[in-house]
Design an enzyme around this catalytic site. Structure first.
Site, PDB file in Angstrom:
ATOM      1  N   ASP A 290       0.811  -1.231   0.000  1.00 28.63           N
ATOM      2  CA  ASP A 290       0.000   0.000   0.000  1.00 28.63           C
ATOM      3  C   ASP A 290       0.835   1.266   0.000  1.00 28.63           C
ATOM      4  OD1 ASP A 290      -2.167  -1.644   0.098  1.00 28.63           O
ATOM      5  OD2 ASP A 290      -2.601  -1.352   2.213  1.00 28.63           O
ATOM      6  N   ASP A 514      -7.604  -5.432  10.358  1.00 28.69           N
ATOM      7  CA  ASP A 514      -7.118  -4.397   9.444  1.00 28.69           C
ATOM      8  C   ASP A 514      -7.064  -3.028  10.111  1.00 28.69           C
ATOM      9  OD1 ASP A 514      -6.976  -6.159   7.231  1.00 28.69           O
ATOM     10  OD2 ASP A 514      -9.127  -5.927   6.905  1.00 28.69           O
TER      11      ASP A 514
END
Length: 575
Positions: A290, A514
């Protein structure tokens, strides 16, 4: 797939390994040929590689290292022996007159201290032969060669690296995750599966409460190895200004702390991995999830842009950090670098597809890295994109309306992760990466099984009913990424499952959150992202849809029992 093709096309030649020689005047007085080298002891190393050669053109990758006193700018020159003609380049200003080529620094890489390197690349066309240059000059000073001897055999693999590290090998089972999984009802069904070991902060290198450090993991891996081959999967995840578009996975290092990233994070990891004690392990790294795609999709005038991502684009520390990690870790014979390549629901659109590959290639040429330091790429890391959508394809249409026009697909180039990984691999090769690179796909949470899994195509009423009725991925929007409701375990880890795919992996350990559903103070640098809040109504990145997140989630990386149980229930293939 075979990387012997790559080894044939990639022709490493360390052309200059000796000190540069001073030019002598007619009177025999040694003088420097450039002001930057006056009163300096000159010296250089040049690594010139042909990264891909398609018969009428090639991609060149060059790294120049200053082994003498510091310089503030540089010109590197060489001559081609044939009709090679440079067409474009990056990370340097390139010009050509006849067969003579000059590569000059750009604004951000002119200063080279002693031992510092600069890397750049170019594409060139040619016909006939494509011999390697024999002589280079740095700032007008002729450099010597490597002292003679035969050049390296271009077909020899570097060090002990193999084509596919997963082929014929077991994969390390993390005992810390295994214990948590086995303690869950039904968890023993998967507790022996291999998962990634996440180095998500500096403290993780030595170990944190409840999690052993990197060296302890490798020592444990030696015990699991036995007489066969063993892969250990390590996630490199601590960039400065980490994850500029999502607060839940922010990190400990500020946007400008590249020095700390290099000295306190990458260097200690490299030192451990390079220990001869672990030379017989195959160490696979997932490099900085990411990060790089954010520089394409979340900057500038894009509606999804964030100020934090604009900062990281401007300071270059994502590119520099990834480049430094690739160079340091790729130099270790038994380390295989796989760079995170997002997922189809992020960079699968035309505007993002080629542009992301270009950014990856820039990083692979930064801070001393070379494209050959990249063994492959990994997609869908810690994400939920379905592996294969079998009930519709990108070429289908309903009543003359393409599937690409459906609300779900929204003009994406791919409908699932496998087709994206395979097509993006081709884009990466055409951008300049080796033709033998392999892909990994994280299948830890993209099974989407259970009673709600469609058994066939949707109704042909219109393109939306057709796609929505048949799609396995049951997220509200493809941009939703946090603790998704209804998700299930995906394909079990396996080597070489499809063309171009080195392995399906569980890089994200199932059951690790997450991000938190509400703000939870912590000392790990992890913030509260509304995308993890089940009441959140969304933003431009998810089409202003509900987040689809599970409630009562802990901070990212912490154990989330409710999610683990849901993943078990909805596993596909079923347990």
């Amino acid at each position: 797939m075979s990387r012997m093709v790559r080894k044939t096309l990639t022709r490493p030649r360390t052309a200059l390994l000796a000190a540069c020689a001073l030019i002598a005047t007619a009177a025999g007085t040694a003088v420097a040929a450039d002001a930057d080298l006056q009163a300096a002891a000159p010296g250089c190393e040049v690594d010139y590689q042909v990264q891909g050669d398609w018969g009428s053109g090639f991609t060149g990758a060059v790294t120049v290292t200053n082994t003498g006193d510091p310089v503030t700018s540089w010109d590197l020159k060489w001559s081609f022996s044939g009709n090679q003609q440079v067409s474009n380049g990056w990370n340097a200003e390139l010009s050509q007159s006849g067969t003579d080529v000059t590569a000059s620094n750009v604004s951000y890489n002119g200063a080279l201290g002693t031992g510092a390197s600069a890397s750049f690349g170019f594409n060139a066309n040619y016909s006939g032969g494509n011999a390697l240059p024999d002589t280079f000059t740095l700032n007008g000073v002729v450099c010597g060669d490597d002292g003679g001897g035969d050049p390296p055999d271009p077909t020899d693999p570097p060090g002990d690296k193999v084509d596919n590290p997963y082929a014929g090998a077991k994969v390390y089972v993390n005992p810390d995750w295994q214990a948590k999984a086995a303690a869950e009802p039904g968890g023993t069904a998967i507790s022996n599966q291999p998962t990634g070991v996440w180095m998500d902060r500096i403290a993780a290198i030595e170990g944190t409460p409840g999690a052993r450090g990197l060296r302890a993991h490798l020592d444990t891996a030696l015990g699991q190895k036995g007489d066969g081959e063993l892969v250990v999967q390590v996630v490199i995840y601590n960039l400065p200004g980490r994850d500029c578009a999502a607060l839940a996975s922010n990190g400990e290092l500020g946007p400008e702390e590249l020095g700390r990233y290099k000295n306190e994070y990458i260097d200690p990891i490299a030192e451990i991995l390079d220990d001869e004690k672990y030379a017989d392990l195959r160490i696979v790294t997932t490099v900085e999830i990411d990060s790089l795609p954010n520089l394409v999709t979340n900057t500038g005038s894009r509606p999804t842009a964030t100020p934090e991502c604009d900062v990281m684009l401007a300071n270059g520390n994502y590119v520099k950090g990834v480049g430094y990690a690739l160079g340091k870790l790729g130099a270790i014979d038994n380390v295989y670098n796989y760079v995170d390549a997002g997922h189809h629901g992020w960079i699968g659109w035309e505007d993002n597809f080629a542009a992301s590959a270009t950014v990856f290639y820039e990083a692979a040429n930064a801070e001393g890295a070379k494209p050959s330091d990249v063994h492959g790429f990994i997609t869908n890391t810690a994400n939920y994109s379905a592996l294969k959508e079998e009930n519709f394809s990108i070429t289908d249409s309903v009543g003359g309306t393409s599937v690409r026009e459906s609300s779900w697909v929204d003009w994406n180039k791919s409908v699932d992760e496998l087709s994206f990984a395979q097509s993006f691999r081709q884009q990466l090769v055409s951008t300049g990466f080796d033709s033998g690179i392999g892909m990994l796909i994280d299948t830890s949470r993209n099974g989407w099984g259970g009673t709600e899994r469609p058994t066939g195509p949707g109704a042909m009423t219109n393109v939306d009913t057709y796609v929505d009725g048949g799609r396995y991925d049951r997220r509200i929007h493809v941009g939703n990424w946090c603790n998704q409701s209804g998700a299930g375990l995906g394909e079990r880890p396996q080597a070489a499952p499809e063309s171009g795919i080195d392995a399906y992996v569980w890089m994200k350990p199932p059951g690790e959150s997450d991000g938190s559903s509400k703000e939870i103070p912590n000392n790990e640098g992890k913030g509260f992202d509304r995308m993890c809040d089940p009441t959140y109504e969304g933003n431009p990145r998810n089409g202003h849809s509900m987040s689809g997140a599970l409630p009562d989630a802990p901070v990212s990386g912490h154990w989330f029992s409710a999610q683990f149980q849901e993943l078990l229930r909805n596993a596909h293939p079923a347990l």
